[in-house]
Design a protein around this motif. Structure first.
Motif, PDB file in Angstrom:
ATOM      1  N   THR A  44       0.811  -1.227   0.000  1.00 18.38           N
ATOM      2  CA  THR A  44       0.000   0.000   0.000  1.00 18.38           C
ATOM      3  C   THR A  44       0.840   1.271   0.000  1.00 18.38           C
ATOM      4  O   THR A  44       0.346   2.327  -0.368  1.00 18.38           O
ATOM      5  CB  THR A  44      -0.944   0.013   1.212  1.00 18.38           C
ATOM      6  OG1 THR A  44      -0.185  -0.155   2.424  1.00 18.38           O
ATOM      7  CG2 THR A  44      -1.962  -1.123   1.106  1.00 18.38           C
ATOM      8  N   SER A  45       2.097   1.183   0.406  1.00 20.46           N
ATOM      9  CA  SER A  45       2.985   2.339   0.318  1.00 20.46           C
ATOM     10  C   SER A  45       4.424   1.871   0.422  1.00 20.46           C
ATOM     11  O   SER A  45       4.706   0.764   0.905  1.00 20.46           O
ATOM     12  CB  SER A  45       2.686   3.371   1.413  1.00 20.46           C
ATOM     13  OG  SER A  45       3.031   2.876   2.691  1.00 20.46           O
ATOM     14  N   GLY A  46       5.356   2.709  -0.037  1.00 19.83           N
ATOM     15  CA  GLY A  46       6.745   2.337   0.010  1.00 19.83           C
ATOM     16  C   GLY A  46       7.080   1.233  -0.970  1.00 19.83           C
ATOM     17  O   GLY A  46       6.491   1.125  -2.051  1.00 19.83           O
ATOM     18  N   CYS A  47       8.008   0.360  -0.574  1.00 20.19           N
ATOM     19  CA  CYS A  47       8.470  -0.692  -1.470  1.00 20.19           C
ATOM     20  C   CYS A  47       9.075  -1.825  -0.639  1.00 20.19           C
ATOM     21  O   CYS A  47       9.790  -1.577   0.331  1.00 20.19           O
ATOM     22  CB  CYS A  47       9.526  -0.120  -2.420  1.00 20.19           C
ATOM     23  SG  CYS A  47      10.167  -1.276  -3.621  1.00 20.19           S
ATOM     24  N   GLU A  48       8.748  -3.066  -1.013  1.00 16.15           N
ATOM     25  CA  GLU A  48       9.321  -4.235  -0.337  1.00 16.15           C
ATOM     26  C   GLU A  48      10.197  -5.020  -1.310  1.00 16.15           C
ATOM     27  O   GLU A  48       9.839  -5.195  -2.475  1.00 16.15           O
ATOM     28  CB  GLU A  48       8.225  -5.148   0.209  1.00 16.15           C
ATOM     29  CG  GLU A  48       8.778  -6.339   0.980  1.00 16.15           C
ATOM     30  CD  GLU A  48       7.709  -7.297   1.474  1.00 16.15           C
ATOM     31  OE1 GLU A  48       8.049  -8.182   2.297  1.00 16.15           O
ATOM     32  OE2 GLU A  48       6.548  -7.186   1.051  1.00 16.15           O
ATOM     33  N   ARG A  49      11.321  -5.482  -0.815  1.00 14.56           N
ATOM     34  CA  ARG A  49      12.188  -6.373  -1.578  1.00 14.56           C
ATOM     35  C   ARG A  49      11.958  -7.795  -1.051  1.00 14.56           C
ATOM     36  O   ARG A  49      12.042  -8.039   0.155  1.00 14.56           O
ATOM     37  CB  ARG A  49      13.650  -5.976  -1.394  1.00 14.56           C
ATOM     38  CG  ARG A  49      14.622  -6.734  -2.309  1.00 14.56           C
ATOM     39  CD  ARG A  49      16.051  -6.309  -2.016  1.00 14.56           C
ATOM     40  NE  ARG A  49      16.207  -4.874  -2.136  1.00 14.56           N
ATOM     41  CZ  ARG A  49      16.401  -4.215  -3.277  1.00 14.56           C
ATOM     42  NH1 ARG A  49      16.464  -4.899  -4.414  1.00 14.56           N
ATOM     43  NH2 ARG A  49      16.550  -2.912  -3.293  1.00 14.56           N
ATOM     44  N   ILE A  50      11.639  -8.721  -1.950  1.00 15.32           N
ATOM     45  CA  ILE A  50      11.235 -10.061  -1.535  1.00 15.32           C
ATOM     46  C   ILE A  50      11.956 -11.124  -2.364  1.00 15.32           C
ATOM     47  O   ILE A  50      12.112 -10.981  -3.580  1.00 15.32           O
ATOM     48  CB  ILE A  50       9.711 -10.277  -1.710  1.00 15.32           C
ATOM     49  CG1 ILE A  50       8.911  -9.044  -1.305  1.00 15.32           C
ATOM     50  CG2 ILE A  50       9.247 -11.495  -0.930  1.00 15.32           C
ATOM     51  CD1 ILE A  50       7.454  -9.121  -1.685  1.00 15.32           C
ATOM     52  N   ARG A  51      12.326 -12.169  -1.698  1.00 16.28           N
ATOM     53  CA  ARG A  51      12.800 -13.361  -2.382  1.00 16.28           C
ATOM     54  C   ARG A  51      11.724 -14.417  -2.234  1.00 16.28           C
ATOM     55  O   ARG A  51      11.340 -14.795  -1.119  1.00 16.28           O
ATOM     56  CB  ARG A  51      14.107 -13.836  -1.748  1.00 16.28           C
ATOM     57  CG  ARG A  51      14.687 -15.102  -2.395  1.00 16.28           C
ATOM     58  CD  ARG A  51      16.059 -15.365  -1.825  1.00 16.28           C
ATOM     59  NE  ARG A  51      16.309 -16.789  -1.664  1.00 16.28           N
ATOM     60  CZ  ARG A  51      17.337 -17.291  -0.987  1.00 16.28           C
ATOM     61  NH1 ARG A  51      18.183 -16.476  -0.390  1.00 16.28           N
ATOM     62  NH2 ARG A  51      17.504 -18.588  -0.890  1.00 16.28           N
TER      63      ARG A  51
END
Length: 289
Positions: A44-51
């Motif tokens: 919903t906001s910002g940014c996530e880095r995911i593996r």
């Protein structure tokens, strides 16, 4: 835990095997782990880095990350401000049941770990917020619509698309009307309506839209408000009228009343008590002439 970060977990009131999570993280970092359920995360906001498995992705606001059951994954901030997200954890039996209801045969599989679909994002946001609504039918329908969209549009689809019956909407709607009217004081959900007409829950949603342009939840709320209004006019107490009409409690009735009538149930009751009685009014009218 960082005091500036927030997190909340709860269960869906209509689907006890579906967990929901809402969080905002700036420093938190997930280690690799798995779930027996699906993981559907709306950023919903910002940014996530995911593996996710063998994929390393960056999920900015507005995208949806999907993890199949038992797949290893982690997560951390993908931007300085961190990320916020709303997550669903539907069980395999629940997703399988929905897939079968729309024409599939097995549990859906999602090969793309990140999805860009603004309509799906909006549906998931509505479903997540609806899970805390006192209107159970609204919460149920919004979740089913969102998960159907995800499965049909983005699953590795091996089944046929459900057959859509639009010819009998008006006839079936009369069955829905009768059931709602007779069972207002009890728990009404889409499955009960579907069983009455021998159709799927998705067909029920389409029937209401075609017949009256409303969702089942909006129609049921309207009927409950009318029932409560009638009971209040007859002198029943507000709390008793709320329960008899199918509301969770008096506060639930009050919120719905204000939203649709522009006044509280108490104001409505006082207005009825202060109105002149029919005979007295007739006598005053006769006296003037």
């Amino acid at each position: 835990m960082d005091a500036t970060e927030t997190r909340k977990y709860w269960r869906h009131p209509c689907f006890p095997d579906l967990g929901l999570f809402k969080a905002r993280f700036t420093q938190h970092r997930y280690e690799l782990h798995t779930h027996p359920t699906y993981v559907i995360a709306l950023i919903t906001s910002g940014c996530e880095r995911i593996r996710i498995g063998r994929h390393s992705i960056v999920a900015p606001a507005g995208t949806i990350a999907v993890v199949n059951p038992e797949v290893w994954h982690d997560g951390e901030q993908g931007a300085d401000e961190g990320w916020a997200y709303r997550t669903f954890y539907p069980s395999v039996p629940l997703m399988t049941a929905i897939a079968r209801e729309v024409g599939g045969a097995d549990a859906p599989v999602f090969s793309r770990p990140i999805i860009e679909d603004s309509d799906l994002a909006a549906a998931l946001a509505t479903a997540h917020e609806g899970s805390t609504s006192r209107d159970a039918t609204k919460g149920e329908a919004s979740l089913l619509v969102a998960l159907r969209h995800l499965i049909v549009r983005h699953g590795d689809w091996s089944g046929r698309t459900e057959e859509i019956d639009s010819s009998g909407s008006r006839q079936r709607f009369s069955l829905y009307e009768d059931l709602v009217e007779s069972e207002l004081g009890s728990q009404l959900d889409l499955q009960r309506l579907a069983d009455a007409a021998r159709v799927t829950r998705f067909q029920v949603i389409r029937d209401f839209k075609k017949a009256i342009g409303l969702t089942p939840a909006a129609y049921i709320r309207d009927r409950r408000l009318r029932r409560a209004s009638s009971l209040i006019e007859q002198g029943l107490g507000l709390a008793d009228a709320a329960i008899a009409a199918g509301f969770a409690d008096q506060s639930h009735l009050s919120r719905s009343f204000r939203a649709t009538r522009g006044m509280t149930p108490g104001m409505y009751r006082r207005g009825g008590l202060s109105a002149p009685k029919g005979d007295a009014c007739a006598r005053k009218f006769a006296a003037r002439w």
